[in-house]
Design a protein around this motif. Structure first.
Motif, PDB file in Angstrom:
ATOM      1  N   GLY A  19       0.779  -1.223   0.000  1.00  0.00           N
ATOM      2  CA  GLY A  19       0.000   0.000   0.000  1.00  0.00           C
ATOM      3  C   GLY A  19       0.814   1.277   0.000  1.00  0.00           C
ATOM      4  N   ARG A  20       2.145   1.165  -0.166  1.00  0.00           N
ATOM      5  CA  ARG A  20       2.983   2.370  -0.291  1.00  0.00           C
ATOM      6  C   ARG A  20       2.682   3.027  -1.631  1.00  0.00           C
ATOM      7  N   SER A  21       2.325   4.311  -1.608  1.00  0.00           N
ATOM      8  CA  SER A  21       2.017   5.002  -2.861  1.00  0.00           C
ATOM      9  C   SER A  21       3.309   5.514  -3.487  1.00  0.00           C
ATOM     10  N   THR A  22       3.163   6.209  -4.628  1.00  0.00           N
ATOM     11  CA  THR A  22       4.326   6.785  -5.289  1.00  0.00           C
ATOM     12  C   THR A  22       4.754   8.102  -4.643  1.00  0.00           C
ATOM     13  N   ALA A  23       3.971   8.603  -3.695  1.00  0.00           N
ATOM     14  CA  ALA A  23       4.347   9.825  -2.970  1.00  0.00           C
ATOM     15  C   ALA A  23       4.917   9.410  -1.617  1.00  0.00           C
ATOM     16  N   SER A  24       5.937  10.115  -1.167  1.00  0.00           N
ATOM     17  CA  SER A  24       6.611   9.624   0.024  1.00  0.00           C
ATOM     18  C   SER A  24       5.724   9.781   1.257  1.00  0.00           C
ATOM     19  N   LEU A  63      -1.987   3.759   0.983  1.00  0.00           N
ATOM     20  CA  LEU A  63      -3.399   3.629   0.636  1.00  0.00           C
ATOM     21  C   LEU A  63      -3.910   2.275   1.088  1.00  0.00           C
ATOM     22  N   ALA A  64      -5.189   2.248   1.464  1.00  0.00           N
ATOM     23  CA  ALA A  64      -5.771   0.993   1.931  1.00  0.00           C
ATOM     24  C   ALA A  64      -7.264   0.989   1.669  1.00  0.00           C
ATOM     25  N   GLY A  65      -7.826  -0.203   1.668  1.00  0.00           N
ATOM     26  CA  GLY A  65      -9.274  -0.348   1.564  1.00  0.00           C
ATOM     27  C   GLY A  65      -9.799  -0.206   0.145  1.00  0.00           C
ATOM     28  N   ASP A  66     -11.110  -0.003   0.042  1.00  0.00           N
ATOM     29  CA  ASP A  66     -11.744   0.062  -1.267  1.00  0.00           C
ATOM     30  C   ASP A  66     -11.327   1.298  -2.061  1.00  0.00           C
ATOM     31  N   GLY A  67     -10.757   2.290  -1.396  1.00  0.00           N
ATOM     32  CA  GLY A  67     -10.273   3.469  -2.107  1.00  0.00           C
ATOM     33  C   GLY A  67      -9.022   3.166  -2.927  1.00  0.00           C
ATOM     34  N   LEU A  68      -8.367   2.082  -2.573  1.00  0.00           N
ATOM     35  CA  LEU A  68      -7.190   1.640  -3.332  1.00  0.00           C
ATOM     36  C   LEU A  68      -7.629   0.732  -4.466  1.00  0.00           C
ATOM     37  N   SER A  69      -8.594  -0.126  -4.166  1.00  0.00           N
ATOM     38  CA  SER A  69      -9.126  -1.060  -5.151  1.00  0.00           C
ATOM     39  C   SER A  69     -10.304  -1.746  -4.472  1.00  0.00           C
ATOM     40  N   VAL A  70     -11.420  -1.861  -5.163  1.00  0.00           N
ATOM     41  CA  VAL A  70     -12.622  -2.395  -4.525  1.00  0.00           C
ATOM     42  C   VAL A  70     -12.474  -3.900  -4.328  1.00  0.00           C
ATOM     43  N   ARG A  71     -12.368  -4.301  -3.054  1.00  0.00           N
ATOM     44  CA  ARG A  71     -12.176  -5.720  -2.774  1.00  0.00           C
ATOM     45  C   ARG A  71     -12.975  -6.185  -1.561  1.00  0.00           C
ATOM     46  N   GLY A  72     -13.816  -5.302  -1.049  1.00  0.00           N
ATOM     47  CA  GLY A  72     -14.663  -5.728   0.059  1.00  0.00           C
ATOM     48  C   GLY A  72     -14.040  -5.465   1.422  1.00  0.00           C
ATOM     49  N   SER A  73     -14.875  -5.564   2.459  1.00  0.00           N
ATOM     50  CA  SER A  73     -14.483  -5.071   3.779  1.00  0.00           C
ATOM     51  C   SER A  73     -13.449  -5.960   4.474  1.00  0.00           C
ATOM     52  N   GLU A  74     -13.490  -7.281   4.225  1.00  0.00           N
ATOM     53  CA  GLU A  74     -12.511  -8.136   4.912  1.00  0.00           C
ATOM     54  C   GLU A  74     -11.107  -7.895   4.364  1.00  0.00           C
ATOM     55  N   ALA A 134     -10.250  -5.157   2.973  1.00  0.00           N
ATOM     56  CA  ALA A 134      -9.914  -3.798   3.402  1.00  0.00           C
ATOM     57  C   ALA A 134      -9.170  -3.831   4.731  1.00  0.00           C
ATOM     58  N   GLU A 135      -9.630  -4.684   5.643  1.00  0.00           N
ATOM     59  CA  GLU A 135      -8.940  -4.789   6.940  1.00  0.00           C
ATOM     60  C   GLU A 135      -7.491  -5.233   6.754  1.00  0.00           C
ATOM     61  N   ALA A 136      -7.306  -6.262   5.918  1.00  0.00           N
ATOM     62  CA  ALA A 136      -5.940  -6.754   5.689  1.00  0.00           C
ATOM     63  C   ALA A 136      -5.079  -5.657   5.073  1.00  0.00           C
ATOM     64  N   SER A 137      -5.653  -4.903   4.111  1.00  0.00           N
ATOM     65  CA  SER A 137      -4.862  -3.861   3.454  1.00  0.00           C
ATOM     66  C   SER A 137      -4.555  -2.718   4.418  1.00  0.00           C
ATOM     67  N   GLY A 138      -5.461  -2.481   5.358  1.00  0.00           N
ATOM     68  CA  GLY A 138      -5.208  -1.464   6.379  1.00  0.00           C
ATOM     69  C   GLY A 138      -4.052  -1.868   7.288  1.00  0.00           C
ATOM     70  N   ARG A 139      -4.038  -3.147   7.672  1.00  0.00           N
ATOM     71  CA  ARG A 139      -2.926  -3.634   8.514  1.00  0.00           C
ATOM     72  C   ARG A 139      -1.598  -3.533   7.760  1.00  0.00           C
ATOM     73  N   LEU A 140      -1.651  -3.896   6.454  1.00  0.00           N
ATOM     74  CA  LEU A 140      -0.410  -3.847   5.669  1.00  0.00           C
ATOM     75  C   LEU A 140       0.103  -2.418   5.525  1.00  0.00           C
ATOM     76  N   ALA A 141      -0.825  -1.484   5.262  1.00  0.00           N
ATOM     77  CA  ALA A 141      -0.405  -0.085   5.099  1.00  0.00           C
ATOM     78  C   ALA A 141       0.232   0.416   6.396  1.00  0.00           C
ATOM     79  N   ALA A 142      -0.401   0.090   7.520  1.00  0.00           N
ATOM     80  CA  ALA A 142       0.139   0.533   8.810  1.00  0.00           C
ATOM     81  C   ALA A 142       1.492  -0.116   9.080  1.00  0.00           C
ATOM     82  N   SER A 143       1.621  -1.396   8.711  1.00  0.00           N
ATOM     83  CA  SER A 143       2.897  -2.090   8.924  1.00  0.00           C
ATOM     84  C   SER A 143       3.992  -1.471   8.059  1.00  0.00           C
TER      85      SER A 143
END
Lengths: 376, 456
Positions: free
Chosen positions: B291-296, B300-311, B313-322
């Motif tokens: 989820g690292r964007s091209t800007a330093s 990005l996480a969740g459906d705003g990054l790519s529509v993949r549903g709420s479960e 989204a949680e995984a992508s949120g954890r990855l972005a935070a990590s």
């Protein structure tokens, strides 16, 4: 396609596209180079005010001539670009400002432009949507507004229809003097073009092009911060301005209210500009102060574009002081939209006839002392 | 330099990210448009309309309970700002607006999780009163305990269609029909990928079975024709073609939706690069697998990054935070590899879903000239085609400039996808090459007086 033209134009903004059309109408063969899209920079993203009122004396002859062209766009390019003579009302906050307006009214009169001086009670009666905090104003009925997004592309289309070659998305690698004119080498590797006359209408990059020929002037960039609201029922008739500049407001025919105040940020190197939220907030406050009814109207968008600015706030227009056959028009300093159509007519005359009937002496490049280019 | 971590969005992605950051000892700020955490998926009714979680969220009740519990445990360790809209973004500054006025929020690290919104395929008459977006119909039920009509047709495509129809039927509404424009079961070859969705796929089947059990017709491969209106411009029926037959079904409301599209304006204002996603037919912000964007320092996480549903989204949120924690030199408590695996297997399922419930782009591209596409500006498909022809333009931003498509109150959110299909078809090019409508502040329309009011 012949690789030889009478005229080459660098820069497809309104001034360049109008030059292309007017030069073609005079019979010249014309090629125009635009590194992006015609009307993609300042010409296409400005406020859209079409006013003679409030201009510096050095611009009034040009502005007067442009107004005539604005009034005949339909015949000239087959569309009016939403130009409407809705009037321009310039407001005065103080009695001192009123004195300036009265003096300006006389100046306008010398150029055949009529303006009415309005006292505070006239304002309240004629423009009841204004907040009642103005000492008075000056109203020029033949000024107005147009849709800036449409104008340069429409001139380009009309010019193309008459046989002008328009090369969009085409950067110039080299433009240089040759024996009997100029040689232009496009950056895309396409064959070089030879021309007799070269016209520089490169806007915010005009000084860069001029410098290729040793014409050195200082040009900075600016990015007027623009805002537009949702459409509302007809409310504001004229294009509104105020003494001392700052906020300007107009309502387009389809109902949106367009206003601007202050500057965004511009990066000429990156060819981009962006509005600033802080400036948008200030503009919103100034708009509500001028027209309180706008309080509950929705702001939909903000935007800006890069414009060239000269040290004295007036454009460069005329023949190069040093190179024969080279003509410049750039640095319109945030108020070139209304002038654009006439700039093209004047450049066509200067380059093909050697003279113009429009007084532009106050805009010559040599009003600036040549400056030394700082060592890199 | 100290870290000021800001999360935009308190849906499943934003909350999961917050949890990771808090466990690492950070004190993130969460800016959320909603009045309560949970995003659209766990949107709550106002207090006086409170109902049991099972009623509100069905299969997701247990997750809703967990999200609520998580939020309660985090509450004192985050700066939670509900009812807050980010309207512009500048140089490491976000511009906010809330009930008390405008303000700014500085950040050094930003997690953007703004979610998604309905994707609409216009149909003749779709501007009638009584036509709602599918998501809108669901929000009315969840947040307002209100329904959009007495006899409702659910039309469009995608899993949400069956879920909302089911929720409406459960709420006692007469669901006249579910009209699916896709062919979800026509592609046997994709069945294994669909089955890989496991529980999610099973739920879809459950909703369908429950609807059928109530005698509600579910038709697939439907071609919507017209939303029929009375003289007051109110919906009275929907006409459509099914297996070559013209049919008319009466109703007093229609919920229309063709899946979701990512909210990307904020990523645009933050100067993040985009790439075209051929499966979702949308330009999406570019990121690496975490989820690292091209800007330093922007993630990005969740459906705003790519529509993949709420479960997911949680995984992508954890990855972005990590990823954020990694970048500031802190160990990440999350099981990063597990979440990456989840994301990879989810991608296969979502791709199969997008094919099964595809956006009806050919129908949209072929909309008759007189059908309204951009409702804010009153522009028809024909007006857009004429602009393409008159100006020789295939660039969506130039077409926008010339005819005003996407310039109205919705700022292109509702009409943008359809307009791009029409421009592409009319100019004989691909939807990718017409480009993407540029985002411009404010991200959503705001009354001037609200902007002007500064936060005390």
């Amino acid at each position: 396609m012949s690789a030889t033209f009478d005229i080459a134009i660098i820069g497809g903004g309104l001034a360049g596209c109008s030059t292309a059309l007017h030069a073609r109408l005079k019979g010249a063969s014309v090629i125009l180079f635009e590194r992006g899209r015609c009307g993609g920079q300042a010409s296409g993203v400005n406020y859209g005010g079409v006013r003679q009122q409030g201009r510096h004396p050095a611009e009034l002859s040009l502005s007067r001539r442009s107004r005539t062209i604005w009034g005949s766009l339909q015949q000239l390019i087959g569309t009016d670009c939403e130009f409407a003579a809705t009037g321009h009302l310039k407001l005065a906050r103080t009695d001192v400002d009123m004195e300036d307006l009265i003096a300006h009214q006389a100046l306008l009169g010398e150029h055949g432009i009529h303006a009415d001086i309005l006292e505070a009670r006239d304002l309240t009666r004629r423009f009841p949507y204004l907040s009642g905090r103005y000492a008075g104003g000056s109203y020029c009925g033949e000024d107005g507004q147009a849709n800036p997004r449409l104008v340069a592309p429409a001139f380009a289309k009309a010019a193309r229809a008459l046989g002008v070659v328009i090369r969009e998305n085409c950067k110039i690698a080299v433009a240089e003097r040759a024996e009997s004119g100029f040689v232009i080498r496009p950056a895309d590797g396409s064959p070089a073009i030879s021309v007799r006359r070269l016209i520089n209408t490169a806007g915010a990059w005009g000084a860069e092009v001029a410098a290729m020929f040793g014409d050195l002037v200082k040009e900075t960039v600016m990015a007027p911060n623009m805002c537009v609201t949702e459409p509302i029922p007809p409310l504001i008739g004229p294009n509104l301005g105020i003494c001392g500049g700052s906020i300007y407001i107009r309502q387009a025919a389809h109902g949106s209210v367009i206003f601007g105040a202050g500057l965004g940020v511009a990066d000429a190197q990156a060819l981009r500009a962006r509005p600033l939220a802080e400036v948008t907030l200030e503009a919103a406050a100034a708009a509500v102060e001028m027209v309180p009814h706008l309080r509950n109207v929705l702001l939909l968008r903000s935007w800006t574009g890069i414009e060239g600015r000269m040290p004295d706030g007036l454009p460069v227009l005329g023949a190069s002081p040093t190179v024969e056959g080279l003509f410049h028009a750039f640095g319109f300093s945030g108020h070139g939209f209304q002038l654009g159509p006439a700039v093209g007519a004047v450049l066509a005359e200067l380059s093909l006839d050697g003279d113009t009937r429009t007084s532009i002496s106050g805009l010559a490049m040599d009003r600036f002392a040549p400056f030394a280019v700082p060592a890199p | 330099m100290s870290t000021t971590a800001v999360i935009i969005g308190a849906g499943p992605a934003g909350m999961a990210a917050a949890e990771i950051l808090v466990h690492a000892g950070l004190h993130p700020t969460i800016l959320d448009e909603g009045d309560q955490p949970g995003g659209q998926i766990f949107r709550k009714p106002q207090a006086q309309l409170q109902r049991p979680l099972e009623k509100l969220y069905g299969f997701d009740a247990a997750r809703a309970r967990r999200v609520n519990a998580t939020f309660a445990s985090l509450r004192s360790k985050i700066d939670y700002r509900p009812g807050t809209q980010v309207w512009a973004a500048g140089n490491e500054i976000l511009h906010l607006i809330d009930d008390s006025g405008s303000s700014v929020q500085a950040w050094t690290h930003l997690i953007v999780a703004p979610g998604a919104m309905d994707r609409i395929a216009p149909v003749r008459g779709w501007t009638a009163a009584g036509l709602y977006s599918l998501g809108g119909a669901q929000i009315a039920l969840k947040a307002e305990a209100a329904v959009i009509g007495r006899r409702v047709i659910f039309a469009g495509s995608g899993p949400l269609l069956y879920l909302v129809a089911y929720q409406y039927a459960e709420a006692g509404v007469d669901v006249a029909a579910v009209l699916e424009t896709g062919h979800p079961f026509a592609q046997i070859a994709r069945l294994p990928a669909l089955l890989s969705g496991g529980r999610l796929f099973a739920r879809g089947l459950f909703y369908m079975a429950a609807l059928r059990k109530r005698g509600i017709p579910i038709l697939t491969g439907v071609r919507l024709q017209e939303v029929i209106r009375d003289s007051d411009d109110r919906v009275t029926a929907l006409s459509f073609r099914h297996r070559g037959m013209e049919q008319v079904e009466s109703c007093d409301a229609v919920a229309l939706g063709h899946g979701l599209r990512s909210e990307t304006q904020l990523a645009d204002l933050l100067d993040i690069e985009f790439s075209f996603d051929a499966v979702q037919r949308q330009w999406l912000p570019k990121t690496d697998q975490d989820g690292r964007s091209t800007a330093s320092n922007i993630y990005l996480a969740g459906d705003g990054l790519s529509v993949r549903g709420s479960e997911i989204a949680e995984a992508s949120g954890r990855l972005a935070a990590s990823a954020l924690l990694h970048d500031i030199g802190l160990p990440a408590p999350s099981k990063v590899e597990r979440d990456r695996r989840t994301m990879r297997s989810a991608a296969r399922f979502r791709e199969a879903l997008e094919h099964a419930f595809a956006y009806p782009h050919e129908e949209v591209a072929a909309l008759p000239d007189d059908v309204v596409v951009c409702r804010c500006e009153g522009l028809s498909a024909g007006a857009i085609r004429q602009t393409v022809e008159r100006c020789g333009e295939a660039d969506i931003n130039r077409v926008k400039a010339f005819c005003r498509v996407g310039m109205g109150r919705c700022q292109g959110r509702l009409c943008g996808a359809a307009a791009a299909e029409i421009v592409a078809a009319a100019s004989g090019t691909t939807i990718e090459s017409v480009g993407r409508m540029r985002g411009q502040a404010p991200i959503k329309p705001i009354p001037l007086a609200e902007l002007v009011r500064s936060r005390p």
